[in-house]
Design an enzyme around this catalytic site. Structure first.
Site, PDB file in Angstrom:
ATOM      1  NE  ARG A 275     -30.522   2.269   1.108  1.00  0.00           N
ATOM      2  CZ  ARG A 275     -30.212   2.713   2.305  1.00  0.00           C
ATOM      3  NH1 ARG A 275     -29.382   3.847   2.104  1.00  0.00           N
ATOM      4  NH2 ARG A 275     -30.308   2.153   3.341  1.00  0.00           N
ATOM      5  CD  GLU A 304     -23.410   1.842  -1.008  1.00  0.00           C
ATOM      6  OE1 GLU A 304     -23.589   1.159   0.252  1.00  0.00           O
ATOM      7  OE2 GLU A 304     -24.001   2.599  -1.229  1.00  0.00           O
ATOM      8  CG  HIS A 323     -24.161   3.746   2.667  1.00  0.00           C
ATOM      9  ND1 HIS A 323     -24.634   3.051   1.885  1.00  0.00           N
ATOM     10  CD2 HIS A 323     -24.854   4.392   3.590  1.00  0.00           C
ATOM     11  CE1 HIS A 323     -26.105   2.897   2.507  1.00  0.00           C
ATOM     12  NE2 HIS A 323     -26.010   4.016   3.523  1.00  0.00           N
TER      13      HIS A 323
HETATM   14  C1  MLT Z   1     -29.547   3.890   6.710  1.00  0.00           C
HETATM   15  O1  MLT Z   1     -30.733   3.582   5.673  1.00  0.00           O
HETATM   16  O2  MLT Z   1     -30.191   4.048   7.637  1.00  0.00           O
HETATM   17  C2  MLT Z   1     -28.458   4.575   6.167  1.00  0.00           C
HETATM   18  O3  MLT Z   1     -28.280   4.263   4.955  1.00  0.00           O
HETATM   19  C3  MLT Z   1     -27.458   4.032   7.100  1.00  0.00           C
HETATM   20  C4  MLT Z   1     -26.895   2.455   6.801  1.00  0.00           C
HETATM   21  O4  MLT Z   1     -27.481   1.756   5.844  1.00  0.00           O
HETATM   22  O5  MLT Z   1     -26.403   2.043   7.660  1.00  0.00           O
END
Ligand code: MLT
Length: 362
Positions: A275, A304, A323
């Site tokens: 994160r 982001e 990401h």
């Molecule tokens: C998640 O927390 O599952 C990943 O960072 C992927 C996303 O956010 O889509």
């Protein structure tokens, strides 16, 4: 030990991903909804949409503007499924009225959802914590290898007509200490691959039962500082919360040894596929500029999409991805299937083992 001033037990914001099965696997009874209207705002695999529709539910695909959410747009839905783009803070949840019965996070991290506010109005938040593990493990290893072998830099150079063979001399991962911040499923997967490549794995995770680290042949540090002072390679694998915000800062980066246990001056390398916000990006940039850090690779950012003006993007020893940890065909198929089943289970008045706010629901 947890960082000063923080509770020693925090089952939702645990630093790794999942060491509290007794709480996570609590069950509850949801509101029974037969034909539901479900908003899917950040996209979902087609097969998962089909699963919901075949069960008789109406699926509305597409983003809902933040101002509409704040004005109560969720009042028209029984369920919403989001990824990370849609933010569901307390005011959005409060404005949703009585109809919304469940919030689904098609993925792992729930930092974009106020799960306490949801629980206070009886709304369970369910996620899909296991579906993307392998994909994130593989991306993390990819970033580590890309960093130490200068793969993105070599590629950028070749596109500019350069053949910089000497300047692209790298180091091996073998023989180096890898420090994992958080030791949940993804970190354990990264650790196993790293060990297969000859790395020695260390971890900092104040919520980890020591026997888990021992079983994985991993050194568990009580202080994050000693993790940094022992490791030339650091990879972040914890949730973002008050405890972990800017956990990777200038002081800790400065502790990294630069020389590995096999005596090689390999420099220090940092990867984050967990994160944004866990690494202080300003401190990271300064460390890159000073040479304290030889390379940094980020899949996640404090803001982001990362602004094009971010100086990190101009640094030759930085490379990034937008990401994409869970962005594989396999992970998205699993995420979609898992979250569709979780949502339907709650709508059917049943139980869901991945309810992240189960312990807060009355
Ligand atoms: C998640 O927390 O599952 C990943 O960072 C992927 C996303 O956010 O889509």
């Amino acid at each position: 030990m947890p960082l000063p001033g923080l509770p020693s037990v925090d089952p939702v914001s645990n630093i790794g991903e999942d060491h509290t099965p007794s709480l996570r696997f609590m069950t509850f009874v949801g509101r029974i909804t037969t034909m539901a209207r479900i908003a899917v705002t950040d996209g979902m695999a087609k097969d998962a949409v089909a699963l919901l529709e075949q069960a008789g539910h109406e699926v509305m695909l597409g983003p809902i503007p933040a101002e509409d959410l704040a004005a109560g747009a969720l009042g028209e839905f029984d369920a919403i499924i989001v990824r990370s783009a849609t933010k569901l803070p307390a005011d959005v949840i409060a404005a949703s009225g009585d109809r919304l019965a469940v919030i689904g996070r098609a993925g792992v991290g729930v930092d974009n959802i106020d799960i306490i506010a949801a629980a206070s109005v009886g709304i369970p938040v369910v996620n899909a914590p296991r579906a993307s593990t392998q994909s994130v493990v593989e991306l993390t290893i990819g970033h580590l290898l890309s960093s130490i072998r200068h793969i993105p830099r070599s590629d950028r150079g070749m596109r500019d007509g350069k053949w910089e063979k000497k300047a692209m001399k790298g180091t091996e991962l073998s023989g180096k200490n890898l420090g994992l911040i958080g030791f949940g499923r993804i970190a354990q997967g990264v650790g196993a691959v790293a060990q297969a490549l000859g790395m020695t794995v260390h971890t900092y995770d104040p919520y980890l039962p020591p026997k888990v680290a021992k079983a994985q042949n991993t050194t568990l540090h009580k202080k994050v500082e000693t993790l940094f002072s022992n490791c030339t390679h650091i990879s972040v694998h914890c949730n973002l919360n008050d405890e972990t915000h800017h956990l990777v800062d200038a002081k800790r980066l400065a502790l990294m040894p630069g020389r590995s246990i096999d005596g090689i001056a390999c420099g220090n390398h940092v990867v984050n596929c967990a994160r944004g916000g866990i690494i202080d990006e300003e401190a990271l940039l300064a460390a890159l500029n000073q040479g304290t850090i030889a390379s940094a690779a980020l899949d996640v950012f404090e803001i982001e999409p990362v602004p094009q003006s971010s100086p990190l993007l101009q640094h030759q020893n930085f490379h990034g991805t937008p990401h994409i940890g869970a962005a594989t065909l396999e992970a998205q198929a699993r995420v979609g299937r898992d979250i569709a089943h979780a949502i339907m289970s709650v709508l059917d008045g049943g139980t869901c083992e991945t309810t992240v706010n189960a312990h807060l629901l009355k």
